[in-house]
Design a protein around this motif. Structure first.
Motif, short mmCIF file in Angstrom:
data_model
loop_
_atom_site.label_atom_id
_atom_site.label_comp_id
_atom_site.label_asym_id
_atom_site.label_seq_id
_atom_site.Cartn_x
_atom_site.Cartn_y
_atom_site.Cartn_z
N GLN A 321 30.54 23.59 -64.93
CA GLN A 321 31.39 22.53 -65.42
C GLN A 321 32.34 22.33 -64.45
OE1 GLN A 321 32.15 22.33 -69.57
NE2 GLN A 321 31.18 24.05 -70.07
N LEU A 322 32.56 22.79 -63.21
CA LEU A 322 33.76 22.78 -62.39
C LEU A 322 33.31 21.39 -61.40
CD1 LEU A 322 36.05 24.06 -61.11
CD2 LEU A 322 34.68 24.96 -59.36
N THR A 323 34.35 20.56 -61.64
CA THR A 323 33.94 19.19 -60.73
C THR A 323 35.04 19.13 -59.67
OG1 THR A 323 35.61 17.99 -62.33
CG2 THR A 323 33.15 18.16 -63.01
N SER A 324 36.12 19.96 -59.58
CA SER A 324 36.93 19.80 -58.52
C SER A 324 37.61 21.16 -57.96
CB SER A 324 38.13 18.94 -58.82
OG SER A 324 39.25 19.00 -58.01
N LEU A 325 38.04 21.34 -56.81
CA LEU A 325 38.97 22.54 -56.32
C LEU A 325 40.51 22.35 -56.56
CD1 LEU A 325 37.01 23.03 -53.07
CD2 LEU A 325 36.66 24.23 -55.22
N THR A 326 40.85 21.38 -57.48
CA THR A 326 42.30 21.26 -57.84
C THR A 326 42.74 22.51 -58.44
OG1 THR A 326 41.85 18.68 -58.05
CG2 THR A 326 43.87 19.90 -59.37
N GLY A 327 43.82 23.08 -57.99
CA GLY A 327 44.32 24.32 -58.36
C GLY A 327 44.52 25.15 -57.19
N LEU A 328 43.69 24.74 -56.14
CA LEU A 328 43.97 25.65 -54.71
C LEU A 328 44.72 24.89 -53.87
CD1 LEU A 328 40.07 26.95 -54.56
CD2 LEU A 328 41.99 28.35 -55.38
N GLY A 329 45.64 24.08 -54.30
CA GLY A 329 46.44 23.07 -53.49
C GLY A 329 47.39 23.95 -52.56
N ALA A 330 47.64 25.01 -53.03
CA ALA A 330 48.81 25.87 -52.33
C ALA A 330 48.14 26.73 -50.94
CB ALA A 330 49.87 26.67 -53.13
N LEU A 331 46.83 26.93 -51.27
CA LEU A 331 46.03 27.86 -50.39
C LEU A 331 45.92 27.59 -48.80
CD1 LEU A 331 44.24 30.37 -50.32
CD2 LEU A 331 42.11 28.70 -50.49
N GLU A 332 46.55 28.35 -48.17
CA GLU A 332 46.82 27.98 -46.83
C GLU A 332 45.85 28.77 -45.60
OE1 GLU A 332 50.92 29.16 -45.81
OE2 GLU A 332 51.57 27.82 -47.15
N ARG A 333 45.35 29.76 -46.21
CA ARG A 333 44.34 30.61 -45.24
C ARG A 333 43.42 31.44 -45.95
NH1 ARG A 333 47.05 32.12 -40.84
NH2 ARG A 333 45.47 33.84 -40.28
N VAL A 334 42.18 31.57 -45.67
CA VAL A 334 41.25 32.53 -46.05
C VAL A 334 40.78 33.39 -44.81
CG1 VAL A 334 38.92 32.85 -47.30
CG2 VAL A 334 40.63 30.95 -47.76
N GLU A 335 41.18 34.61 -44.79
CA GLU A 335 41.30 35.26 -43.56
C GLU A 335 39.56 35.67 -43.44
OE1 GLU A 335 42.71 36.55 -40.31
OE2 GLU A 335 43.67 35.80 -41.97
N HIS A 336 38.66 35.72 -44.19
CA HIS A 336 37.22 35.99 -44.07
C HIS A 336 36.35 34.79 -44.53
CE1 HIS A 336 38.54 39.89 -42.28
NE2 HIS A 336 38.88 40.23 -43.40
N THR A 337 35.65 35.21 -45.65
CA THR A 337 34.58 34.09 -46.04
C THR A 337 35.43 33.55 -47.28
OG1 THR A 337 33.07 35.67 -45.31
CG2 THR A 337 32.38 33.94 -46.92
N PHE A 338 35.03 32.09 -47.31
CA PHE A 338 35.46 31.00 -48.43
C PHE A 338 33.87 30.75 -48.70
CE2 PHE A 338 38.25 27.32 -49.90
CZ PHE A 338 37.71 27.46 -51.17
N GLU A 339 33.49 31.00 -49.73
CA GLU A 339 32.07 30.73 -50.12
C GLU A 339 31.92 29.77 -51.39
OE1 GLU A 339 28.49 33.26 -48.71
OE2 GLU A 339 28.29 33.47 -50.95
N LEU A 340 31.28 28.71 -51.33
CA LEU A 340 31.01 27.89 -52.59
C LEU A 340 29.60 27.83 -52.59
CD1 LEU A 340 33.64 25.09 -51.76
CD2 LEU A 340 33.99 27.00 -53.37
N GLY A 341 29.13 28.19 -54.08
CA GLY A 341 27.71 28.13 -54.06
C GLY A 341 26.93 29.12 -53.86
N ALA A 342 25.65 29.08 -53.87
CA ALA A 342 24.52 30.19 -53.39
C ALA A 342 23.17 29.36 -53.03
CB ALA A 342 24.38 31.13 -54.72
N CYS A 343 22.44 30.27 -52.40
CA CYS A 343 21.31 29.61 -51.85
C CYS A 343 20.07 29.63 -52.99
CB CYS A 343 20.72 30.61 -50.55
SG CYS A 343 21.84 30.45 -49.35
N SER A 344 20.21 30.54 -53.92
CA SER A 344 19.21 30.66 -54.68
C SER A 344 18.79 29.36 -55.68
CB SER A 344 19.37 32.01 -55.68
OG SER A 344 20.45 31.80 -56.33
N ALA A 345 19.83 28.78 -56.16
CA ALA A 345 19.68 27.63 -56.93
C ALA A 345 20.95 26.70 -57.01
CB ALA A 345 19.47 27.95 -58.37
N PRO A 346 21.08 25.42 -57.15
CA PRO A 346 22.25 24.77 -57.61
C PRO A 346 23.14 25.27 -58.32
CG PRO A 346 20.21 23.24 -57.26
CD PRO A 346 19.82 24.53 -57.36
N ALA A 347 24.29 25.66 -58.26
CA ALA A 347 25.22 26.41 -59.10
C ALA A 347 26.60 25.52 -59.36
CB ALA A 347 25.59 27.90 -58.57
N LEU A 348 26.72 24.74 -58.53
CA LEU A 348 28.16 23.86 -58.65
C LEU A 348 27.84 22.39 -58.50
CD1 LEU A 348 30.32 25.90 -56.28
CD2 LEU A 348 30.51 25.98 -58.68
#
Length: 430
Positions: A321-348
């Motif tokens: 049910q997620l349609t937006s990344l709104t809420g992460l507007g203050a996020l400035e850096r992700v030091e390692h991995t920023f991962e959206l979704g997965a390979c196995s099946a459409p999940a977002l």
């Protein structure tokens, strides 16, 4: 023969036997370091008690004071290493301390366990795994452990014999029959790490508020507890003063609120398979750490994360049910991995862009996986530092959008854009 010469011969004849030396080598215990509870003396002495208190594998022990709790013993003793009682031939009736781990496993003779009734301290971990014991009454004298681990004891519902425990900074209660946490001594020193996994009847963690924290960090794992509904006791802990709080909640079908987590400012928040969770309310104070949101079918937005400024890793997957990344507007850096979704099946399926990442400047590895609705990479206008980029199985994203995104970066990343098979669909650590 002169008396002096005869005495020398007798001493030589009574020296350590080869058999005893071999036994010591097998067990790994140095008989010269077996100490009793009387001070820190490491000098072996002969016990005068009528009970057999000397471990036969080490051959020596230091006599300690009379027992203060448990069956009477004129002299007590301690084991100077880690101990698996079934593998050591000894009489443990007067044993009061173990200076390493004490492991009681599936095949440990219950009679041996019952002989440990004078035990008051385990410096390492007390591990009881699937043992054939009716209850914990043997451990009624226990005062201190470095770690308490009770696992695969589904018949064990009563932990009240541990009511005198004063120190246990790490506690693992896994696949037991408990409905609530145990009550410890009034001067219990607090908790640093608590693992509650596979407890099918657990509903009450209110005692946690009484335990308190042992330091300025706390880690909680609460996994596969189908009847658990209430994190309320966490609100009574001084989490606002903690330097880091790690919380992992997994497969809790009845949990619907994170509100008691509201004081956490830094740590790892792992939320996986929480079907009733509709909101991240309770995470408003979070400013740094790591975030994992997976299999949250009722969650619609990330708005409560508006205070998050930096992260070690972020994983968001299977939020239909997620349609937006709104809420992460203050996020400035992700030091390692920023991962959206997965390979196995459409999940977002509702995610079409990166809108909401208004302040993001740097990411180690950006993985966009199986985002079938992704049509543009717009939404992170300040992102210029990126080491790795993988966009896999996003058939609606045109090459021009990919090229435009690369053009805003200060240096080209190691990148792959294409279907699974052309790209390696895994997270690549930095």
């Amino acid at each position: 023969m002169p008396r002096l010469a005869l005495a020398v011969l007798l001493v030589a004849a009574c020296g350590p036997s080869t058999a005893n030396s071999d036994s010591d080598a097998t067990t790994g215990h140095d008989p010269t370091t077996m100490a009793g509870t009387s001070g820190d003396s490491l000098t072996p002495t002969t016990s005068t008690t009528t009970e057999s208190t000397t471990p036969t594998t080490s051959g020596t022990t230091a006599s300690g004071p009379p027992s203060q709790c448990g069956p009477p013993c004129e002299h007590t003793w301690e084991y100077d290493s880690s101990l698996i009682p079934g593998s050591v031939e000894s009489d443990f009736r007067c044993l009061t301390g173990v200076r390493g781990d004490l492991t009681i496993g599936l095949n440990t003779d219950p009679a041996i366990v019952a002989s440990l009734a004078n035990l008051t301290r385990v410096d390492g971990a007390l591990q009881i795994w699937g043992a054939d014991i009716p209850d914990l009454s043997t451990f009624a004298c226990l005062r201190e452990v470095g770690e308490l681990e009770l696992m695969d004891l589904p018949h064990l519902a009563d932990l009240s014999p541990l009511s005198q425990l004063r120190r246990a900074p790490s506690i693992n209660l896994i696949r037991l029959g408990i409905t609530a946490l145990p009550t410890f001594a009034p001067d219990f020193a607090g908790i640093e790490r608590l693992d509650l996994s596979g407890n099918s009847s657990l509903t009450d963690i209110s005692e946690l508020a009484v335990w308190g924290l042992a330091g300025d960090t706390f880690a909680l794992e609460l996994h596969r507890c189908p009847q658990f509904t209430d994190l309320g006791p966490l609100a009574a802990l001084p989490l606002v003063d903690a330097a880091r709080v790690d919380v992992s909640l997994f497969d809790l079908p009845a949990l619907d609120s994170l509100a008691p987590l509201g004081a956490i400012t830094s740590g790892t928040i792992d939320l996986t398979t929480l079907p009733k969770l509709t909101s991240l309310s309770g995470l408003e104070a979070l400013t740094s750490g790591s975030l994992r949101l997976v299999d949250l079918p009722a969650l619609t937005d990330l708005v409560p994360l508006a205070g998050l400024r930096e992260a070690e890793t972020i994983t968001i997957d299977d939020l239909p049910q997620l349609t937006s990344l709104t809420g992460l507007g203050a996020l400035e850096r992700v030091e390692h991995t920023f991962e959206l979704g997965a390979c196995s099946a459409p999940a977002l399926p509702g995610l079409h862009d990166l809108q909401g990442l208004d302040s993001l400047v740097r990411v180690g590895s950006l993985n966009l996986l199986g985002l079938t609705g992704l049509t543009t990479l717009a939404g992170a206008p300040l992102l210029t530092e990126l080491v790795h980029l993988d966009i896999v199985d996003s058939p609606a994203l045109p090459q021009a959008a990919f090229d435009a995104f690369l053009a805003q970066l200060t240096a080209p990343p190691m990148a792959c854009f294409g279907p699974e098979g052309d790209c390696i669909c895994v997270s690549r650590p930095i």
